[in-house]
Design an enzyme around this catalytic site. Sequence first.
Site, short mmCIF file in Angstrom:
data_model
loop_
_atom_site.label_atom_id
_atom_site.label_comp_id
_atom_site.label_asym_id
_atom_site.label_seq_id
_atom_site.Cartn_x
_atom_site.Cartn_y
_atom_site.Cartn_z
N ASN A 160 0.87 -1.18 0.00
CA ASN A 160 0.00 0.00 0.00
C ASN A 160 0.90 1.23 0.00
O ASN A 160 1.49 1.56 1.03
CB ASN A 160 -0.89 -0.04 1.26
CG ASN A 160 -1.68 1.23 1.47
OD1 ASN A 160 -1.76 2.08 0.58
ND2 ASN A 160 -2.26 1.38 2.66
N TRP A 161 1.00 1.87 -1.15
CA TRP A 161 1.92 3.01 -1.27
C TRP A 161 1.39 4.25 -0.56
O TRP A 161 2.11 5.24 -0.41
CB TRP A 161 2.16 3.34 -2.74
CG TRP A 161 2.97 2.34 -3.49
CD1 TRP A 161 3.42 1.12 -3.03
CD2 TRP A 161 3.44 2.44 -4.83
NE1 TRP A 161 4.13 0.47 -4.01
CE2 TRP A 161 4.16 1.26 -5.13
CE3 TRP A 161 3.31 3.41 -5.82
CZ2 TRP A 161 4.75 1.04 -6.38
CZ3 TRP A 161 3.90 3.20 -7.06
CH2 TRP A 161 4.62 2.01 -7.33
N LYS A 162 0.12 4.25 -0.20
CA LYS A 162 -0.51 5.45 0.38
C LYS A 162 -0.28 6.65 -0.56
O LYS A 162 -0.20 6.46 -1.76
CB LYS A 162 0.00 5.68 1.81
CG LYS A 162 -0.15 4.40 2.66
CD LYS A 162 0.01 4.62 4.12
CE LYS A 162 -0.14 3.27 4.84
NZ LYS A 162 -0.12 3.39 6.28
N HIS A 205 -9.52 0.98 5.14
CA HIS A 205 -8.22 1.17 5.80
C HIS A 205 -8.40 2.11 7.00
O HIS A 205 -9.22 3.04 6.94
CB HIS A 205 -7.21 1.77 4.81
CG HIS A 205 -5.83 1.81 5.36
ND1 HIS A 205 -5.42 2.79 6.23
CD2 HIS A 205 -4.78 0.97 5.22
CE1 HIS A 205 -4.17 2.55 6.59
NE2 HIS A 205 -3.76 1.45 5.98
N GLU A 214 -6.84 4.55 8.04
CA GLU A 214 -6.69 5.99 7.73
C GLU A 214 -7.97 6.54 7.10
O GLU A 214 -8.34 7.69 7.32
CB GLU A 214 -5.46 6.21 6.84
CG GLU A 214 -4.18 6.05 7.65
CD GLU A 214 -2.98 5.53 6.89
OE1 GLU A 214 -2.97 5.58 5.65
OE2 GLU A 214 -2.03 5.04 7.55
N GLU A 240 -5.26 -5.13 10.75
CA GLU A 240 -4.26 -4.09 10.92
C GLU A 240 -4.52 -3.34 12.22
O GLU A 240 -5.34 -2.39 12.24
CB GLU A 240 -4.32 -3.09 9.76
CG GLU A 240 -4.03 -3.72 8.41
CD GLU A 240 -3.46 -2.69 7.44
OE1 GLU A 240 -2.30 -2.86 7.05
OE2 GLU A 240 -4.15 -1.72 7.13
N GLY A 289 2.34 2.22 10.78
CA GLY A 289 3.27 3.33 10.60
C GLY A 289 3.97 3.77 11.87
O GLY A 289 4.57 4.84 11.92
N SER A 344 3.43 -2.15 10.40
CA SER A 344 4.87 -2.16 10.63
C SER A 344 5.53 -3.51 10.34
O SER A 344 6.43 -3.93 11.07
CB SER A 344 5.18 -1.70 12.07
OG SER A 344 4.76 -0.35 12.25
N GLY A 371 2.77 -1.20 4.29
CA GLY A 371 2.76 0.23 3.98
C GLY A 371 4.16 0.74 3.70
O GLY A 371 4.71 0.55 2.62
N GLY A 372 4.74 1.38 4.69
CA GLY A 372 6.05 2.04 4.53
C GLY A 372 7.10 1.17 3.86
O GLY A 372 7.83 1.63 2.97
P1 PGA Z 1 2.79 0.25 7.69
O1 PGA Z 1 1.31 0.45 7.08
O2 PGA Z 1 3.32 -1.03 7.09
O3 PGA Z 1 3.55 1.46 7.24
O4 PGA Z 1 2.64 0.15 9.16
C1 PGA Z 1 0.46 -0.63 6.90
C2 PGA Z 1 -0.82 -0.17 6.29
O5 PGA Z 1 -1.26 0.97 6.58
O6 PGA Z 1 -1.44 -0.89 5.48
#
Ligand code: PGA
Length: 249
Positions: free
Chosen positions: A9-11, A95, A97, A167, A173, A212, A233-234
């Site tokens: 997930n590149w966000k 998600h 967010e 998640e 993050g 993470s 994500g990251g």
């Molecule tokens: P993260 O994000 O790996 O940066 O913790 C995961 C996600 O939001 O899907």
Amino acid sequence: MREQLIIGNWKMNGSGAANAERVQGLIAETAHISGTAIGICPPFPYLAQVRGLLAGTAIRLGAQNLSDRTEGAYTGEVSGAMLHDLGCRYVLVGHSERRSLYGESDAVVADKFAAALGAGLTPVLCVGETGEERQEGITHAVISRQLQAVIDKVGIARIAKGVIAYEPVWAIGTGETASPEQAQEVHQALRLLLATQDRSVADSVQLLYGGSVRADNAAVLFAQPDIDGGLIGGASLNAATFASICRSA
Ligand code: PGA
């Protein structure tokens, strides 16, 4: 046997030049991986670019969000049919967010899950508790509520057409990953909730862990019996790191 699946997930990250480099790196680094499905979810404006870069490879395309509506006067929205048209196979739904920053309720998330199925996409339903909710001891109640809202909307049988990602919000993050035991415990609870309603759906649906995940903790998480891969994500922004995570599945 459930297939292992890793989705990046590149966000809201990327640029034309950065995407080209990242995707080319990822293609080279993952060329020899077999038995694990890999997907990436770039921001909407780059879906067409990334689709082109991925042509002829096994890496699948996904989007990070979709509208709960099919078409019409919804300024700024993107429909499932458009994503399908752009070659997406997956779309993230709910998600944390989206839930926390953009006010998506369980009902909206359920509508989006249904919209994704209606467009022929595979929705990746994200569920997870906040740190406060975990401390209060209501983790299972929260994830059950989030999942049941979708089951109530689409019916248990159609849950099998999606993927579920656990998640924990406190792990997204933050660098603070759920321990393999914590993650497995919630994944097992999700599978049990499904099993009480349909055993075969519970056995077949892929459950991903996200929050993470890094190259150095991925293998032990993915080795848990109810964890079928990850939503990254990251760490998905670096081709070598993401490929290393994919190799751990
Ligand atoms: P993260 O994000 O790996 O940066 O913790 C995961 C996600 O939001 O899907």
